[in-house]
Design an enzyme around this catalytic site. Structure first.
Site, PDB file in Angstrom:
ATOM      1  N   HIS A 122       0.870  -1.171   0.000  1.00 25.24           N
ATOM      2  CA  HIS A 122       0.000   0.000   0.000  1.00 25.24           C
ATOM      3  C   HIS A 122       0.918   1.235   0.000  1.00 25.24           C
ATOM      4  O   HIS A 122       0.904   2.047   0.913  1.00 25.24           O
ATOM      5  CB  HIS A 122      -0.942  -0.035   1.205  1.00 25.24           C
ATOM      6  CG  HIS A 122      -2.197   0.778   1.039  1.00 25.24           C
ATOM      7  ND1 HIS A 122      -3.463   0.252   1.210  1.00 25.24           N
ATOM      8  CD2 HIS A 122      -2.390   2.090   0.721  1.00 25.24           C
ATOM      9  CE1 HIS A 122      -4.375   1.201   1.025  1.00 25.24           C
ATOM     10  NE2 HIS A 122      -3.750   2.326   0.722  1.00 25.24           N
ATOM     11  N   ASN A 298     -11.938  -0.823  -5.209  1.00 26.26           N
ATOM     12  CA  ASN A 298     -12.052   0.402  -4.408  1.00 26.26           C
ATOM     13  C   ASN A 298     -12.892   1.392  -5.205  1.00 26.26           C
ATOM     14  O   ASN A 298     -12.546   1.727  -6.336  1.00 26.26           O
ATOM     15  CB  ASN A 298     -10.672   1.011  -4.133  1.00 26.26           C
ATOM     16  CG  ASN A 298      -9.861   0.179  -3.158  1.00 26.26           C
ATOM     17  OD1 ASN A 298     -10.328  -0.843  -2.657  1.00 26.26           O
ATOM     18  ND2 ASN A 298      -8.649   0.613  -2.876  1.00 26.26           N
ATOM     19  N   TYR A 300     -15.055   5.116  -4.976  1.00 21.71           N
ATOM     20  CA  TYR A 300     -15.427   6.326  -4.243  1.00 21.71           C
ATOM     21  C   TYR A 300     -16.339   7.264  -5.033  1.00 21.71           C
ATOM     22  O   TYR A 300     -17.192   7.913  -4.462  1.00 21.71           O
ATOM     23  CB  TYR A 300     -14.166   7.107  -3.836  1.00 21.71           C
ATOM     24  CG  TYR A 300     -13.379   6.413  -2.747  1.00 21.71           C
ATOM     25  CD1 TYR A 300     -13.695   6.596  -1.408  1.00 21.71           C
ATOM     26  CD2 TYR A 300     -12.333   5.550  -3.060  1.00 21.71           C
ATOM     27  CE1 TYR A 300     -12.992   5.949  -0.404  1.00 21.71           C
ATOM     28  CE2 TYR A 300     -11.623   4.893  -2.060  1.00 21.71           C
ATOM     29  CZ  TYR A 300     -11.959   5.097  -0.735  1.00 21.71           C
ATOM     30  OH  TYR A 300     -11.274   4.447   0.252  1.00 21.71           O
ATOM     31  N   GLU A 358     -12.532  -1.085  -0.562  1.00 15.72           N
ATOM     32  CA  GLU A 358     -12.594   0.252   0.034  1.00 15.72           C
ATOM     33  C   GLU A 358     -13.800   0.979  -0.495  1.00 15.72           C
ATOM     34  O   GLU A 358     -14.070   0.956  -1.696  1.00 15.72           O
ATOM     35  CB  GLU A 358     -11.370   1.117  -0.335  1.00 15.72           C
ATOM     36  CG  GLU A 358     -10.118   0.784   0.409  1.00 15.72           C
ATOM     37  CD  GLU A 358      -8.977   1.722   0.032  1.00 15.72           C
ATOM     38  OE1 GLU A 358      -9.224   2.905  -0.306  1.00 15.72           O
ATOM     39  OE2 GLU A 358      -7.825   1.259   0.079  1.00 15.72           O
TER      40      GLU A 358
HETATM   41  C1  FCB Z   1      -7.621   5.272  -1.572  1.00 17.20           C
HETATM   42  C2  FCB Z   1      -6.449   4.713  -0.804  1.00 17.20           C
HETATM   43  C3  FCB Z   1      -6.628   4.777   0.691  1.00 17.20           C
HETATM   44  C4  FCB Z   1      -7.275   6.076   1.111  1.00 17.20           C
HETATM   45  C5  FCB Z   1      -8.552   6.303   0.333  1.00 17.20           C
HETATM   46  C6  FCB Z   1      -9.304   7.541   0.741  1.00 17.20           C
HETATM   47  O1  FCB Z   1      -7.189   5.682  -2.824  1.00 17.20           O
HETATM   48  O2  FCB Z   1      -6.215   3.377  -1.146  1.00 17.20           O
HETATM   49  O3  FCB Z   1      -5.358   4.596   1.281  1.00 17.20           O
HETATM   50  O4  FCB Z   1      -6.383   7.105   0.992  1.00 17.20           O
HETATM   51  O5  FCB Z   1      -8.242   6.384  -1.026  1.00 17.20           O
END
Ligand code: FCB
Length: 457
Positions: A122, A298, A300, A358
């Site tokens: 990471h 992941n 968002y 995530e």
């Molecule tokens: C992702 C990362 C994680 C964190 C989130 C908000 O890109 O993997 O470490 O910073 O965003």
């Protein structure tokens, strides 16, 4: 209102963190320097001048943190290993104290009934490897395999879920093209070479992980930007397609055996690398496409693309989502994107298993006079994204678990400590932890194994 259906039996509820963002103890017990130590110690790189020297002090407070996870009822916990605790110079000399730290953490998690998911990389490359050329150099891929071997020989008897890399796009492009992340380079050629060596290191490490950790699941975590065109104009569609290639397809296509996408290779060759992908050697693409047990997703936000140079008489500006639909990071809240992404990944690549590794949100959370942290917008955000995941499950997507980012507030890379993504509030002065209202809500969802209305706290 009809109650929502239960999540499938065995569906894993978890939270995620990363070593540099929470551990602190940056130079303790034999740990070597990483590129994030170096980067955050360089003035002007982190927005608030902060660094991860102490962060959440998880390196010392991990027993209490595991207790907090148990209180939440978590079934799984995704965390990363600091390469420099294990191999302070990147390869060669092993630091037993580093292995012991993670071994104790794994034992404590298992004792609490929490399944550990380990991310090997990471973003905190040993500085010694950076000095020897970093990810643009092929030797770093070989060093990664050595590191994966050492870690899995030590923990592979107890850890059965392995993620080789977190978000290769960020390692490659945030780190080497736009300089926002360590090692802070501005060179597209290096970024592209990095993307190849990261993928190669993943592919070469998979057999070692399987050998050292029999019966385990091995995968990789990618970040996805759900890319949409602002209009049906051919210009916007072309740009959005390019963005999808840059963020997403550049990684999914080689991982699932289709090689680098030809449109992107042509585009990069035309603009940045006239001699093409010279770093690709015979056998590399087969190694990268080693079959995976799962893909970590992941998610968002989405981005909408408008070709500013287009001659199509459409307005040049993309009308931005209003502030109330954006997080403190400025990211638009768009749960529908998760639903579509999961569907696309499963049906386009026939991926056997997916985890959301995530998803989460930052707000300027604060402690009130009663010592509580009310975060109704986080609860709403999680509710709406869980609902999207549930719809994907109903559509046949083999989603096996969901990790909320993040267990606790932490060091948000170049954005420092202002962005609070945690379910648990951290007072960085005292290191006091206060579970937010969203933590209480998630605890109830996990216990019910069913989506509950946002008001159910
Ligand atoms: C992702 C990362 C994680 C964190 C989130 C908000 O890109 O993997 O470490 O910073 O965003």
């Amino acid at each position: 209102m009809t109650p929502s259906p239960p999540f499938p039996p065995g569906f894993l509820w978890g939270t995620a963190t990363a070593a540099y963002q929470i551990e602190g103890g940056w130079n303790e017990d034999g740990k070597g320097e990483s590129i994030w130590d170096r980067f955050s110690h360089t003035s002007g790189k982190i927005i608030d001048g902060s660094n991860g020297n102490v962060a959440c002090d998880h390196y010392h407070r991990w027993p209490a943190d595991v207790q907090l996870m148990a209180d939440l009822g978590l079934k799984a916990y995704r965390f990363s290993i600091a390469w420099t605790r294990i191999l302070p110079s990147g390869r060669g000399q092993v630091n037993q104290a580093g292995l012991d730290f993670y071994s104790r953490l794994v034992d404590a998690l298992l004792a609490a009934g929490i399944t550990p998911f380990i991310t090997l990389y990471h973003w905190d490359l040993p500085q010694a490897l950076q000095d020897a050329g970093g990810w643009p150099a092929r030797a770093t891929a070989e060093a990664f395999v050595e590191y994966a071997d050492v870690v899995s020989r030590s923990l592979g008897d107890r850890v059965k879920h392995w993620i080789t890399h977190n978000e290769p796009w960020c390692t490659s492009f945030l780190g080497h093209q736009v300089g926002e992340h360590a090692p802070g380079r501005y060179d597209m050629r290096q970024a592209l070479a990095t993307s190849h060596h990261v993928l190669l290191s993943h592919g070469l490490a998979v057999p070692a992980l399987r050998r050292n950790s029999p019966g385990s699941e091995v995968g990789i975590t990618l970040n996805f930007t759900y890319a949409q065109a602002a209009s049906p104009s051919v210009y916007d569609q072309t740009l959005a397609r390019w963005a999808d290639g840059y963020f997403n397809r550049w990684f999914t296509e080689p991982l699932f055996g289709r090689g680098y996408p030809a449109d992107m290779t042509a585009s990069y060759t035309q603009t940045f690398i006239p001699d093409g992908l010279t770093w690709v050697q015979p056998g590399d693409m087969a190694a990268i496409a080693t079959p995976l047990d799962f893909l970590g997703v992941n998610y968002y936000t989405r981005e909408i693309f408008r070709d500013q140079s287009a001659k199509d008489n459409l307005p040049q500006e993309v009308f931005p989502a209003p502030d109330e639909e954006r997080t403190l990071m400025g990211w638009e809240i768009y749960p529908e994107g998760l639903y579509r992404l999961l569907n696309r990944l499963h049906f386009e690549y026939q991926i056997p298993k997916l985890y959301v590794t995530e998803n989460g949100v930052s707000w300027p959370d604060a402690v009130d006079a009663a010592g509580q942290v009310h975060d109704p917008r986080r609860i709403r955000y999680l509710h709406d994204h869980f609902a999207a995941a549930q719809r994907a499950l109903a559509a046949g997507v083999p989603l096996a678990g969901y990790f909320v980012w993040s267990l606790m507030d932490n060091f948000e890379w170049a954005k420092g400590y202002k962005q609070r993504f945690g379910l648990i509030y951290v007072d960085y002065e005292t290191q006091t932890r206060i579970p937010k209202h969203s933590a209480a809500w998630l605890r109830r969802v996990i216990a019910a194994h069913q989506l509950l209305p946002p008001a159910a706290t």
